[in-house]
Motif scaffolding. Structure first.
Motif, PDB file in Angstrom:
ATOM      1  N   LEU A   1       0.822  -1.209   0.000  1.00  0.00           N
ATOM      2  CA  LEU A   1       0.000   0.000   0.000  1.00  0.00           C
ATOM      3  C   LEU A   1       0.856   1.259   0.000  1.00  0.00           C
ATOM      4  O   LEU A   1       0.388   2.339  -0.334  1.00  0.00           O
TER       5      LEU A   1
ATOM      6  N   ALA B   1      -2.519  -6.022   0.510  1.00  0.00           N
ATOM      7  CA  ALA B   1      -3.396  -5.202   1.351  1.00  0.00           C
ATOM      8  C   ALA B   1      -4.810  -5.397   0.819  1.00  0.00           C
ATOM      9  O   ALA B   1      -4.983  -5.777  -0.344  1.00  0.00           O
ATOM     10  N   VAL B   2      -5.797  -5.107   1.642  1.00  0.00           N
ATOM     11  CA  VAL B   2      -7.175  -5.123   1.128  1.00  0.00           C
ATOM     12  C   VAL B   2      -7.514  -3.777   0.483  1.00  0.00           C
ATOM     13  O   VAL B   2      -8.202  -3.713  -0.526  1.00  0.00           O
ATOM     14  N   GLY B   3      -7.014  -2.685   1.084  1.00  0.00           N
ATOM     15  CA  GLY B   3      -7.228  -1.352   0.506  1.00  0.00           C
ATOM     16  C   GLY B   3      -6.394  -1.224  -0.755  1.00  0.00           C
ATOM     17  O   GLY B   3      -5.282  -1.750  -0.823  1.00  0.00           O
TER      18      GLY B   3
ATOM     19  N   LEU C   1      -7.463 -10.544   6.588  1.00  0.00           N
ATOM     20  CA  LEU C   1      -6.968  -9.609   7.604  1.00  0.00           C
ATOM     21  C   LEU C   1      -8.095  -8.973   8.407  1.00  0.00           C
ATOM     22  O   LEU C   1      -7.857  -8.086   9.235  1.00  0.00           O
TER      23      LEU C   1
ATOM     24  N   ARG D   1      -8.327   4.739   6.610  1.00  0.00           N
ATOM     25  CA  ARG D   1      -7.284   5.499   5.924  1.00  0.00           C
ATOM     26  C   ARG D   1      -7.333   6.916   6.497  1.00  0.00           C
ATOM     27  O   ARG D   1      -8.416   7.457   6.755  1.00  0.00           O
TER      28      ARG D   1
ATOM     29  N   HIS E   1       0.474   2.105  11.498  1.00  0.00           N
ATOM     30  CA  HIS E   1      -0.256   1.332  10.481  1.00  0.00           C
ATOM     31  C   HIS E   1       0.017  -0.178  10.625  1.00  0.00           C
ATOM     32  O   HIS E   1       0.599  -0.803   9.726  1.00  0.00           O
TER      33      HIS E   1
HETATM   34  C1  GLV Z   1      -4.081  -2.189   5.147  1.00  0.00           C
HETATM   35  O1  GLV Z   1      -4.178  -1.030   5.440  1.00  0.00           O
HETATM   36  C2  GLV Z   1      -4.857  -2.806   4.120  1.00  0.00           C
HETATM   37  O2  GLV Z   1      -5.590  -2.107   3.410  1.00  0.00           O
HETATM   38  O3  GLV Z   1      -4.733  -4.043   3.987  1.00  0.00           O
END
Ligand code: GLV
Ligand code: NAP
Ligand code: GLV
Length: 319
Positions: A52, A75-77, A100, A237, A284
């Protein structure tokens, strides 16, 4: 055998399956790639596992065009990737949803508990030798039982955070663009407008993705709606809220506390947030457990393996 680049060393073992089938090169440095290094590197690889903290914008996509088949985000984001530009260039994007969720919900709770009970300040007090015996009025915080938790963004992580609140005896409000009837039934959660959630909640936990619609959603006017006794936690975020105004509210005692894991311009921290004793700041680490980071690496690798085998990614991200 294709060539795969990984922009940073991941927990050991996560890429084992990928390494059996393809050449995997890992950034050997103890730092992220510079922009120049990233632009140069992507020209030479068929797939990239990125973080990320790597900005995969239109210029990087342009450099990757014709060679890279997938950017698999660890990351998921995926607000760090210009997904529309990738699609236009015929490059897949994938993320790591689900694996996660529980770790990040745990961290939201760690922040809520730490902020509500002054855990960091009390720890520092104790190790500094200041504990002189049980005190009737030192470090008084806030109760969870009977309080209201407002979940902003009731997706996977928001719902997992709410589920934990049931054990604490809390009432749950949520704000989400689409209704979540199953979540309402399971947790007794009530869907409300964002303004009402901010007015009524004792604890507010943010779980929205960063998008053009959510950037700055918690602006000055909305933050002002929070109760003076409220505690706000952000594991989503940084840019979804007005950090400068939040710092001002914390400084002037206009809200009780905050817990932040994410920042608008990472790794920069807004200077007004430093040195306050009613805010807990983390670097983070929402997904940072051994088990979770390993699963994220395996998931990113599986997405790369699928695409290099001529299939669709397992966790595709589309504009
Ligand atoms: C972490 O911030 C994610 O988006 O995995
Ligand atoms: P998710 O399952 O996609 O949940 C996001 C939720 O936000 C969905 O319910 C979605 O609604 C809702 N939403 C999206 N845009 C909205 C808008 N404009 N207004 C209202 N609601 C909106 O994602 P997740 O897996 O829970 O992850 C959420 C975010 O957490 C990630 O995007 C990432 O930025 C962050 N994160 C941080 C860490 C960390 O280390 N701190 C770790 C993991 C994730 P719909 O259901 O209607 O689409
Ligand atoms: C505190 O330790 C108590 O016994 O109430």
């Amino acid at each position: 055998m294709a060539k795969v680049y990984v922009t940073r060393q991941l927990p050991p073992g996560g890429l084992a399956k990928l390494e059996k089938e393809h050449q995997v090169d890992v950034n050997p440095r103890q730092r992220p790639l510079t922009r120049e290094e990233l632009l140069e590197t992507v020209r030479h690889y068929d797939a990239v596992i990125c973080l990320l903290s790597d900005t995969i914008d239109a210029r990087v996509i342009e450099a990757a065009r014709g060679r890279v088949q997938i950017f698999a985000n660890y990351a998921v984001g995926y607000d760090n990737i210009d997904v529309a530009a990738a699609q236009a260039a015929g490059i897949y994007v994938s993320n790591t949803p689900g694996v996660l969720t529980e770790a990040t919900a745990d961290l939201a709770w760690a922040l809520m508990l730490a902020a509500a009970r002054h855990i960091v300040a009390a720890h520092n007090f104790t190790v500094a030798g200041k504990f002189k015996g049980w005190h009737p009025t030192e470090f008084l915080g806030r109760d969870f039982c009977g309080a209201t938790l407002g979940i902003v963004g009731a997706g996977r992580i928001g719902q997992a955070t709410a589920r934990r609140a049931l054990g604490f005896g809390m009432n749950i409000l949520y704000y989400n663009r689409s209704p979540k009837p199953q979540f309402e039934a399971e947790c007794g959660a009530k869907r409300v407008e964002l303004e009402e959630l901010l007015r009524q909640s004792d604890f507010v936990s943010l779980h929205l993705p960063l998008t053009p619609q959510t950037r700055g959603l918690l602006n000055k006017e909305r933050l002002k709606l929070l109760k003076p006794s409220a505690i706000i936690v952000n594991t989503a975020r940084g840019a979804v809220l007005d950090e400068a105004y939040l710092a001002h509210m914390l400084k002037t005692g206009r809200i009780a506390g905050a817990g932040l894991d994410v920042y608008a311009e990472e790794p920069k921290i807004h200077p007004d947030l430093i040195g306050l004793d009613n805010v807990v700041l983390l670097p983070h680490i929402g997904s940072a457990s051994w088990q979770t980071r390993l699963k994220m690496a395996e998931m990113a690798a599986d997405n790369v393996l699928a695409v290099l085998a001529g299939k669709e990614p397992l966790n595709p991200v589309r504009p």
